[in-house]
Scaffold this motif. Structure first.
Motif, mmCIF file in Angstrom:
data_model
loop_
_atom_site.group_PDB
_atom_site.id
_atom_site.type_symbol
_atom_site.label_atom_id
_atom_site.label_comp_id
_atom_site.label_asym_id
_atom_site.label_seq_id
_atom_site.Cartn_x
_atom_site.Cartn_y
_atom_site.Cartn_z
ATOM 1 N N GLU A 157 -6.527 3.026 19.324
ATOM 2 C CA GLU A 157 -6.321 2.106 18.201
ATOM 3 C C GLU A 157 -6.139 2.875 16.895
ATOM 4 O O GLU A 157 -5.371 2.472 16.017
ATOM 5 C CB GLU A 157 -7.509 1.148 18.079
ATOM 6 N N ALA A 158 -6.832 4.021 16.773
ATOM 7 C CA ALA A 158 -6.688 4.842 15.567
ATOM 8 C C ALA A 158 -5.288 5.438 15.482
ATOM 9 O O ALA A 158 -4.669 5.443 14.405
ATOM 10 C CB ALA A 158 -7.740 5.950 15.564
ATOM 11 N N ILE A 159 -4.783 5.943 16.602
ATOM 12 C CA ILE A 159 -3.435 6.517 16.607
ATOM 13 C C ILE A 159 -2.413 5.440 16.289
ATOM 14 O O ILE A 159 -1.458 5.667 15.527
ATOM 15 C CB ILE A 159 -3.133 7.168 17.975
ATOM 16 N N ARG A 160 -2.611 4.241 16.844
ATOM 17 C CA ARG A 160 -1.701 3.137 16.533
ATOM 18 C C ARG A 160 -1.760 2.778 15.053
ATOM 19 O O ARG A 160 -0.733 2.445 14.451
ATOM 20 C CB ARG A 160 -2.045 1.917 17.389
ATOM 21 N N ARG A 161 -2.950 2.855 14.483
ATOM 22 C CA ARG A 161 -3.081 2.523 13.056
ATOM 23 C C ARG A 161 -2.331 3.523 12.185
ATOM 24 O O ARG A 161 -1.673 3.146 11.212
ATOM 25 C CB ARG A 161 -4.563 2.463 12.666
ATOM 26 N N VAL A 162 -2.428 4.808 12.519
ATOM 27 C CA VAL A 162 -1.685 5.816 11.758
ATOM 28 C C VAL A 162 -0.184 5.528 11.836
ATOM 29 O O VAL A 162 0.531 5.541 10.824
ATOM 30 C CB VAL A 162 -1.979 7.228 12.288
ATOM 31 N N ARG A 163 0.285 5.250 13.044
ATOM 32 C CA ARG A 163 1.712 4.976 13.226
ATOM 33 C C ARG A 163 2.127 3.694 12.508
ATOM 34 O O ARG A 163 3.242 3.606 11.973
ATOM 35 C CB ARG A 163 2.029 4.888 14.722
ATOM 36 N N LYS A 164 1.241 2.702 12.488
ATOM 37 C CA LYS A 164 1.550 1.449 11.788
ATOM 38 C C LYS A 164 1.736 1.688 10.301
ATOM 39 O O LYS A 164 2.662 1.141 9.681
ATOM 40 C CB LYS A 164 0.424 0.435 12.025
ATOM 41 N N HIS A 165 0.872 2.511 9.718
ATOM 42 C CA HIS A 165 1.019 2.840 8.301
ATOM 43 C C HIS A 165 2.363 3.526 8.050
ATOM 44 O O HIS A 165 3.033 3.236 7.046
ATOM 45 C CB HIS A 165 -0.132 3.737 7.842
ATOM 46 N N ARG A 166 2.747 4.411 8.930
ATOM 47 C CA ARG A 166 4.022 5.104 8.756
ATOM 48 C C ARG A 166 5.194 4.133 8.894
ATOM 49 O O ARG A 166 6.187 4.237 8.177
ATOM 50 C CB ARG A 166 4.147 6.253 9.750
ATOM 51 N N ARG A 171 0.858 -1.181 0.000
ATOM 52 C CA ARG A 171 0.000 0.000 0.000
ATOM 53 C C ARG A 171 0.897 1.235 0.000
ATOM 54 O O ARG A 171 2.015 1.224 0.523
ATOM 55 C CB ARG A 171 -0.917 0.026 1.217
ATOM 56 N N LYS A 172 0.397 2.343 -0.520
ATOM 57 C CA LYS A 172 1.230 3.542 -0.687
ATOM 58 C C LYS A 172 0.768 4.719 0.168
ATOM 59 O O LYS A 172 1.591 5.455 0.706
ATOM 60 C CB LYS A 172 1.240 3.957 -2.162
ATOM 61 N N LEU A 232 5.172 1.111 8.023
ATOM 62 C CA LEU A 232 5.201 0.315 6.791
ATOM 63 C C LEU A 232 5.672 1.117 5.588
ATOM 64 O O LEU A 232 5.741 0.594 4.479
ATOM 65 C CB LEU A 232 3.806 -0.259 6.519
ATOM 66 N N GLY A 233 5.959 2.392 5.812
ATOM 67 C CA GLY A 233 6.433 3.233 4.717
ATOM 68 C C GLY A 233 5.333 3.893 3.916
ATOM 69 O O GLY A 233 5.595 4.460 2.850
ATOM 70 N N HIS A 234 4.097 3.824 4.410
ATOM 71 C CA HIS A 234 2.989 4.457 3.704
ATOM 72 C C HIS A 234 2.963 5.949 4.016
ATOM 73 O O HIS A 234 3.240 6.363 5.149
ATOM 74 C CB HIS A 234 1.648 3.842 4.125
ATOM 75 N N LYS A 235 2.586 6.742 3.053
ATOM 76 C CA LYS A 235 2.354 8.160 3.282
ATOM 77 C C LYS A 235 0.989 8.324 3.957
ATOM 78 O O LYS A 235 0.019 7.663 3.584
ATOM 79 C CB LYS A 235 2.382 8.945 1.972
ATOM 80 N N THR A 236 0.924 9.206 4.962
ATOM 81 C CA THR A 236 -0.345 9.419 5.675
ATOM 82 C C THR A 236 -0.824 10.845 5.444
ATOM 83 O O THR A 236 -0.031 11.789 5.455
ATOM 84 C CB THR A 236 -0.177 9.171 7.178
ATOM 85 N N ILE A 237 -2.125 10.977 5.242
ATOM 86 C CA ILE A 237 -2.715 12.291 4.998
ATOM 87 C C ILE A 237 -4.007 12.410 5.800
ATOM 88 O O ILE A 237 -4.832 11.499 5.814
ATOM 89 C CB ILE A 237 -2.967 12.515 3.479
ATOM 90 N N LEU A 238 -4.156 13.525 6.500
ATOM 91 C CA LEU A 238 -5.365 13.826 7.267
ATOM 92 C C LEU A 238 -6.197 14.818 6.472
ATOM 93 O O LEU A 238 -5.693 15.873 6.066
ATOM 94 C CB LEU A 238 -5.013 14.415 8.630
ATOM 95 N N ILE A 239 -7.460 14.488 6.252
ATOM 96 C CA ILE A 239 -8.384 15.363 5.524
ATOM 97 C C ILE A 239 -9.574 15.632 6.431
ATOM 98 O O ILE A 239 -10.314 14.717 6.790
ATOM 99 C CB ILE A 239 -8.853 14.729 4.207
#
Length: 844
Positions: free
Chosen positions: A668-677, A575-576, A679-686
């Motif tokens: 759990e949401a904060i952990r999920r954001v950090r997990k994506h990071r 995932r990207k 894994l090298g995924h770019k994270t964006i908050l909208i």
């Protein structure tokens, strides 16, 4: 006691001995049929269907010296690619694939050609190359059909009625070698007999005692106009308003483009459904159970009138079901007529199903049908003299080896009692005992259940508690779907469990008896050989359960659950981008609570009560705005910030982040954001929240897109600098961000909680519904999206209103608290009543 057939039962052997043509694997096959078809070019339409796929496999495996030309509607990659993807890769070919090993692909390529064609177009839409190849064919097997019993009338007519006629006319226009016309073998259905009672003979409908009154030309002409008429009716003001209301009711504030798209889909579905109903009514009026049998019958009549000197044979199977032995016992492609009913019964979803206990369920295994078609092809061209009739072969079991509906039900009850399916809790499902009621009674019961569940679903959506409402809505929707599915089964298939026609097979048996013994063994199509007890218990029911992927063992699942599999896909390093909404996705708060906190800091309690009460009184209007358009709501609400100091709000936001947002965040949401990071995924908050409010969250994300307040001389004007990021704008933001990184949207993930966020969920390959509202929960359940339920940490403070701390007057504190509680209670009841009334109005 179950019936016993007077004839001996056996399965057709699949590997007879002989000295005739053989496959490269060394296995020998029948003599006369192989010789008759050796060197022949045989064209087949409908090869991507159940019968067509089985027919292609049978030709390749048992008639090794013929060449097949498959006429298919091409995909974007062409006809050959579609044939390999949808036909050759099917497990139907496993037997041949295993015997040939590495030579399988080259063997198929040598013996199969694919050409682009379409039976719904005059001339079959063939290219010159396709016409040339078709003109070289000796035999054409036309098996393409719209087999659904509830196809729109015009579509069924295009394929089932005009399809055979177009094939016939096209063959006449081709430059055949020596002007020798090929043999057309048209596959019809035994149910062209319609509601006829008694024996149904193997002859044209026009030769019956009571031939159809309808003429196919008039039916075609009427069908050409009916879609246009229904289309015009769908565009009346009344109907368009109804479709728009339904779209808004389902999607809420998802945005104009999605609502417009949904409205158009509803309109098109309405048009199709009207055509389905017209087809049913017209078919019933002319003596057929549905549009399928009606259009196939008229297709036979049309073919007989336009064939000219073209040699034509017609094969009429009854209900084609799983293979008895070829290519393997139980092979089936897709769910046929009986399978959905059987599985629904085994899962305890069908408590009743209509039918006549002594009535015949005329089932025929698919391998008997393919063998009969090949034998008809090998028999050669029929007589084409002016007075000669078209030879017809009915491939059915009812007249020689009947399977009674009552005995089928008993066998199914016994089998599922011994081999039960299991529910999600690992408990065996007890199958009900059917009492063979009439169709009308069952239809009324199911219609009444659907109406009650529809009302319950509307009530559940209006509940003020989101998670409870979502859970109830999805549960009720699942029950309603079951009731609607059961009703559709009764409406579609009920007539076939009550049929009183008995299909004679005299021509079929005469053809079978004319075969050599070797051919009888290899190409067995004698329905008398079927042992129904063996077939139902040991072949068909196990195959149905396997293809339904039903749970057949107790206890907990050892394999990964569907949720675990989807989560693994979401957290895949491939995932990207991971895009997140804020409110009710990352935190249990919203813009109203943020405003209350910021506006009440250090105010006396009485003033805070006044501000909060004022907002509560406006709750119905705010909720109405939010439900209609999220952007309008934000623009309206942010007017409350007019005159506030930006520096003060920025300072207060830091304190609010610690006192409110962190306390209301989902760990759990904060952990999920950090997990994506990780894994090298770019994270964006909208988010539609104001920029200074979400600024403390910026370190969690690579990109933050929020609403921006307009500021003049350090003071907020109450307006925004640009449109807030809502609805389809969120989808565009994700698309732009993905393009800037050179990333495909199929590799992106989105997290959101509301139906207003539907665009940002639909645009990505991996949507996740978090703490979904009832509408989004329903859509996520139907579309199979991943769902998450995240909660704040337990033990934190849970104030009724998000009020900032302020000075307390000890003398009046208790009095003010009581007044605030009483007023809050009154206003809450008022707001809830107004909100329920508004929801009910919108739902209507």
């Amino acid at each position: 006691m179950l019936e016993k057939s007077p004839v001996r039962r056996l399965f057709c052997p699949t590997l007879p001995h002989g000295r005739q043509d053989s496959l490269p694997c060394g296995r020998h096959y029948g003599k006369m049929i192989s010789q008759s078809l050796a060197g022949k070019k045989i064209a087949i339409t409908g090869s991507t269907g159940f019968l067509g796929t089985a027919l292609v496999e049978r030709f390749l495996r048992t008639v090794p010296e013929c060449h097949l030309v498959l006429i298919v509607r091409p995909t974007s990659k062409g006809a050959t690619e579609r044939v390999h993807k949808e036909v050759i890769r099917n497990d139907c070919f496993d037997k041949l694939r295993n015997s040939l090993g590495e030579r399988f692909d080259s063997y198929v390529n040598e013996r199969v050609s694919a050409i682009a064609g379409d039976v719904t177009s005059d001339g079959l839409n063939l290219t010159e190359q396709g016409r040339e190849l078709l003109s070289q064919c000796d035999i054409i097997v036309h098996s393409a059909a719209a087999v659904s019993f509830d196809s729109p009338l015009d579509q069924a007519i295009e394929v089932n009625l005009l399809g055979p006629k177009r094939v016939c006319e096209t063959l006449h226009t081709l430059g055949h070698p020596s002007r020798t016309l090929p043999h057309l073998v048209a596959v019809s259905t035994a149910y062209v007999a319609g509601y006829r009672r008694g024996e149904s003979w193997e002859r044209l409908l026009s030769e019956n005692f009571f031939p159809p009154e309808a003429t196919w030309q008039k039916e075609v002409a009427a069908a050409e106009h009916v879609r246009a008429d229904i289309n015009l009716k769908s565009r009346t003001v009344t109907n368009l308003k109804k479709f728009e209301s339904l779209a808004r009711s389902e999607l809420g504030a998802a945005g104009a483009p999605l609502i417009a798209r949904k409205q158009e889909r509803i309109r098109q579905d309405w048009v199709d459904q009207q055509l389905v109903e017209i087809g049913k009514v017209r078919a019933h009026g002319l003596g057929w159970p549905d549009a399928y049998a009606y259009t196939k019958a008229l297709g036979e009549i049309a073919l007989s009138q336009v064939k000219g000197d073209l040699p034509v044979s017609i094969v009429r199977p009854s209900i084609i079901e799983s293979a008895m032995s070829e290519p393997q016992p139980g092979w089936i492609r897709g769910f046929r007529m009986a399978e959905p009913v059987i599985i629904s019964y085994a899962r305890g979803l069908l408590n009743e199903f209509p039918g006549i206990p002594e009535g015949i369920i005329d089932v025929i295994p698919v391998d008997l049908v393919t063998a009969a078609i090949i034998a008809v092809c090998a028999k050669g061209k029929p007589d084409t003299k002016a007075n000669s009739s078209i030879p017809i072969y009915q491939v059915a079991s009812g007249s020689t080896n009947p399977l009674r509906y009552g005995s089928l039900v008993v066998r199914s009850q016994e089998w599922f009692s011994d081999n039960p399916l299991y529910d999600s809790y690992g408990q065996p499902i007890s199958v009900p005992k059917w009492s063979f009621p009439g169709r009308g009674r069952v239809q009324r019961q199911l219609t009444r259940a659907d109406t009650i569940l529809e009302s319950a679903e509307k009530i559940s959506k209006a509940l003020p508690f989101r998670n409870l409402a979502s859970k109830l809505t999805t549960t009720i929707d699942a029950k309603r779907t079951q009731a609607q599915r059961a009703l559709s089964y009764v409406e579609l298939y009920g007539a076939y469990t009550e049929t009183e026609a008995v299909f004679r097979v005299d021509n079929l048996l005469a053809l079978y008896e004319s075969l050599a013994e070797e051919d009888k063994k290899v190409f067995c199509f004698d329905p008398r050989v079927i042992d129904w007890d063996q077939y139902v218990r040991n072949v068909h029911l196990p195959s149905v359960v396997e293809h339904a992927r039903a749970r057949t063992s107790p206890g907990k699942r050892v394999s990964q659950s569907r949720r675990d599999r989807s989560l693994a896909q979401i957290l895949n390093p491939e995932r990207k981008i991971a895009a997140f909404d804020l409110e009710n996705t990352l935190i249990a708060s919203n813009v109203v609570e943020a405003y209350l906190w910021l506006s009440t800091e250090k105010l006396p309690l009485s003033e805070r009560i006044r501000i909060s009460s004022s907002l509560l009184a406006k709750a119905p209007r705010l909720l109405s705005l939010d439900m209609h358009d999220r952007g309008d709501f934000l623009r309206y609400f942010y007017r409350y910030y007019e005159g506030a100091s930006l520096s003060d709000l920025t300072n207060k936001s830091q304190e609010m982040f610690s006192a409110l947002l962190l306390a209301r965040s989902f760990p759990e949401a904060i952990r999920r954001v950090r997990k994506h990071r990780e894994l090298g995924h770019k994270t964006i908050l909208i988010t539609g929240a104001l920029d200074f409010i979400v600024e403390p969250l910026a370190p969690l994300f690579d990109e933050v897109v929020s609403a921006q307040a307009q500021v003049a001389n350090g003071i907020l004007t109450g307006h925004l600098l640009r449109h807030p990021p809502t609805g389809e704008a969120r989808a565009q933001i994700i698309d732009d961000y993905a393009r800037s990184l050179g990333v495909s949207l199929e590799d992106c993930v989105s997290y959101a909680d509301s139906s207003s966020d539907l665009p940002m969920l639909e645009v990505v390959g991996f949507p996740v519904a978090v703490n979904a509202d009832p509408k989004l929960a329903l859509m996520a359940e139907r579309r199979g999206w991943h769902r998450e339920t995240w909660r704040p940490s337990p033990g934190g403070s849970k104030p009724i209103l998000a009020l900032a701390p302020g000075p307390i007057d000890d003398e009046s504190f208790s009095i003010q608290i009581r007044e605030m509680a009483q007023r809050f209670q009154r206003l809450s009841k008022l707001a809830s009543a107004r909100w329920s009334a508004r929801r009910e109005k919108v739902e209507r």
